[in-house]
Motif scaffolding. Structure first.
Motif, PDB file in Angstrom:
ATOM      1  N   ASP A 240     -32.145  97.631  12.145  1.00  0.00           N
ATOM      2  CA  ASP A 240     -31.491  98.826  11.615  1.00  0.00           C
ATOM      3  C   ASP A 240     -31.336  99.813  12.773  1.00  0.00           C
ATOM      4  N   SER A 241     -30.791 100.997  12.488  1.00  0.00           N
ATOM      5  CA  SER A 241     -30.620 102.012  13.528  1.00  0.00           C
ATOM      6  C   SER A 241     -30.879 103.389  12.934  1.00  0.00           C
ATOM      7  N   SER A 242     -31.273 104.331  13.785  1.00  0.00           N
ATOM      8  CA  SER A 242     -31.559 105.700  13.364  1.00  0.00           C
ATOM      9  C   SER A 242     -30.296 106.550  13.453  1.00  0.00           C
ATOM     10  N   ARG A 243     -30.453 107.842  13.164  1.00  0.00           N
ATOM     11  CA  ARG A 243     -29.304 108.748  13.150  1.00  0.00           C
ATOM     12  C   ARG A 243     -28.603 108.818  14.512  1.00  0.00           C
TER      13      ARG A 243
ATOM     14  N   TYR B 252     -31.965 105.528   3.416  1.00  0.00           N
ATOM     15  CA  TYR B 252     -32.316 106.665   4.275  1.00  0.00           C
ATOM     16  C   TYR B 252     -31.602 106.564   5.626  1.00  0.00           C
TER      17      TYR B 252
ATOM     18  N   PHE C  53     -32.615 107.669   9.125  1.00  0.00           N
ATOM     19  CA  PHE C  53     -33.807 108.137   9.816  1.00  0.00           C
ATOM     20  C   PHE C  53     -33.440 108.957  11.051  1.00  0.00           C
ATOM     21  N   ASN C  54     -34.201 110.025  11.259  1.00  0.00           N
ATOM     22  CA  ASN C  54     -34.014 110.838  12.459  1.00  0.00           C
ATOM     23  C   ASN C  54     -34.698 110.211  13.669  1.00  0.00           C
ATOM     24  N   ASN C  55     -35.812 109.507  13.417  1.00  0.00           N
ATOM     25  CA  ASN C  55     -36.558 108.874  14.505  1.00  0.00           C
ATOM     26  C   ASN C  55     -37.425 107.774  13.922  1.00  0.00           C
ATOM     27  N   LEU C  56     -38.122 107.059  14.790  1.00  0.00           N
ATOM     28  CA  LEU C  56     -38.948 105.947  14.341  1.00  0.00           C
ATOM     29  C   LEU C  56     -40.160 106.414  13.552  1.00  0.00           C
TER      30      LEU C  56
ATOM     31  N   GLN D  58     -40.321 108.863  11.457  1.00  0.00           N
ATOM     32  CA  GLN D  58     -39.900 109.071  10.074  1.00  0.00           C
ATOM     33  C   GLN D  58     -39.717 107.735   9.363  1.00  0.00           C
ATOM     34  N   ALA D  59     -39.154 106.755  10.054  1.00  0.00           N
ATOM     35  CA  ALA D  59     -38.979 105.434   9.454  1.00  0.00           C
ATOM     36  C   ALA D  59     -40.318 104.808   9.103  1.00  0.00           C
TER      37      ALA D  59
ATOM     38  N   ARG E 185     -29.905 104.743  17.663  1.00  0.00           N
ATOM     39  CA  ARG E 185     -30.924 103.978  18.380  1.00  0.00           C
ATOM     40  C   ARG E 185     -31.381 102.818  17.501  1.00  0.00           C
TER      41      ARG E 185
END
Length: 257
Positions: free
Chosen positions: A116-119, A221, A223-226, A228-229, A122
């Motif tokens: 998956d990837s963040s906002r 969701y 995610f803003n960063n890891l 938060q994930a 990444r």
């Protein structure tokens, strides 16, 4: 025409003698050639490269032209505009073996990776581990990179609470087929059960878990960063194990089962 000139008979009688309809006798072709059809076809196919004949013909009618289907299709084929259609691959009938359910907890673990990837775009990976006996989600490790060394360390951390399993069911990925993972499994007396390549149904328990995790967390969701994930995943794991009923477990949660 020869009957009319030689015997001075009427058109109706001449057509009756040769078996020709008077409509066909008087018919005059509306187009001297196919140049107009060709130009319209070229204009449509240049703009819409992946349109097949049905779409092109519908566009003809939208543009107000009244050429019949057969006439347009003849020109379409002469221009060799037909799109190649990929035939269906003939797959031999399969009789997949039914997944065996372990008799007790810790007998067999299933595991797999997801992406998956963040906002900020990444990309990251998740390493999912479940117990096949009661479908308990033992843990999900999240990181940008998950090499074999990190995988074995994470499994060791899980084993501190749940003990080492007798068997591990995995795919044929490089993390599981390398020397690091194989040596780790041998050192703890663990049998590695590799599924056949291209046969995800042989790892059905973790595949079903992955779909649930995808729909209820990763797709839900942004995610803003890891961190938060990881936090949201941990909260979801608690709900999954203690609140979410499973039809395969007689609608009980993994902890209840």
């Amino acid at each position: 025409m020869q009957l009319l000139e030689s015997h001075s008979v009427t058109v109706a009688m001449s057509c009756a003698i040769v078996g020709l309809s008077r409509c066909a006798y008087y018919y005059q072709p509306k187009l001297l050639d196919d140049s107009v059809i060709i130009s319209v076809l070229d204009a449509i196919t240049v703009r819409h490269l992946r349109w097949g004949f049905p779409n092109c013909f519908n566009r003809f009618r939208k543009l107000g032209y009244q050429w019949i289907h057969k006439c347009v299709y003849r020109v379409y084929c002469e221009l060799m505009l037909n799109l190649k259609v990929k035939g269906k691959q003939r797959i031999p009938p399969r009789t997949p073996e039914k997944l065996s359910v372990p008799n007790k907890s810790g007998e067999c673990w299933s595991m797999d990776f997801m992406r998956d990837s963040s906002r900020n775009q990444r990309r990251f990976r998740t390493f999912n581990v479940i117990d096949d006996f009661n479908r308990e989600a033992l843990g999900i490790d999240i990181a940008v990179s998950l090499p074999a060394g990190r995988v074995t360390r994470y499994l060791g951390n899980l084993a501190e609470y749940d003990g080492y399993p007798l068997t591990i069911r995995v795919v044929n990925g490089p993390e599981f087929t390398g020397k690091t993972f194989i040596d780790w499994a041998k050192s703890h007396g663990i049998t590695i059960d590799y599924i056949k390549p291209g046969s995800p149904y042989q790892n059905g328990y973790i595949e079903r878990f992955n779909r649930t995790y995808r729909t209820e967390v990763l797709d839900l969701y942004l995610f803003n960063n890891l961190e938060q994930a990881r936090r949201i995943t941990e909260e979801w794991l608690t709900i999954y194990n203690t609140e979410r009923p499973h039809e395969a477990l007689n609608n009980m949660t993994p902890f209840e089962y």
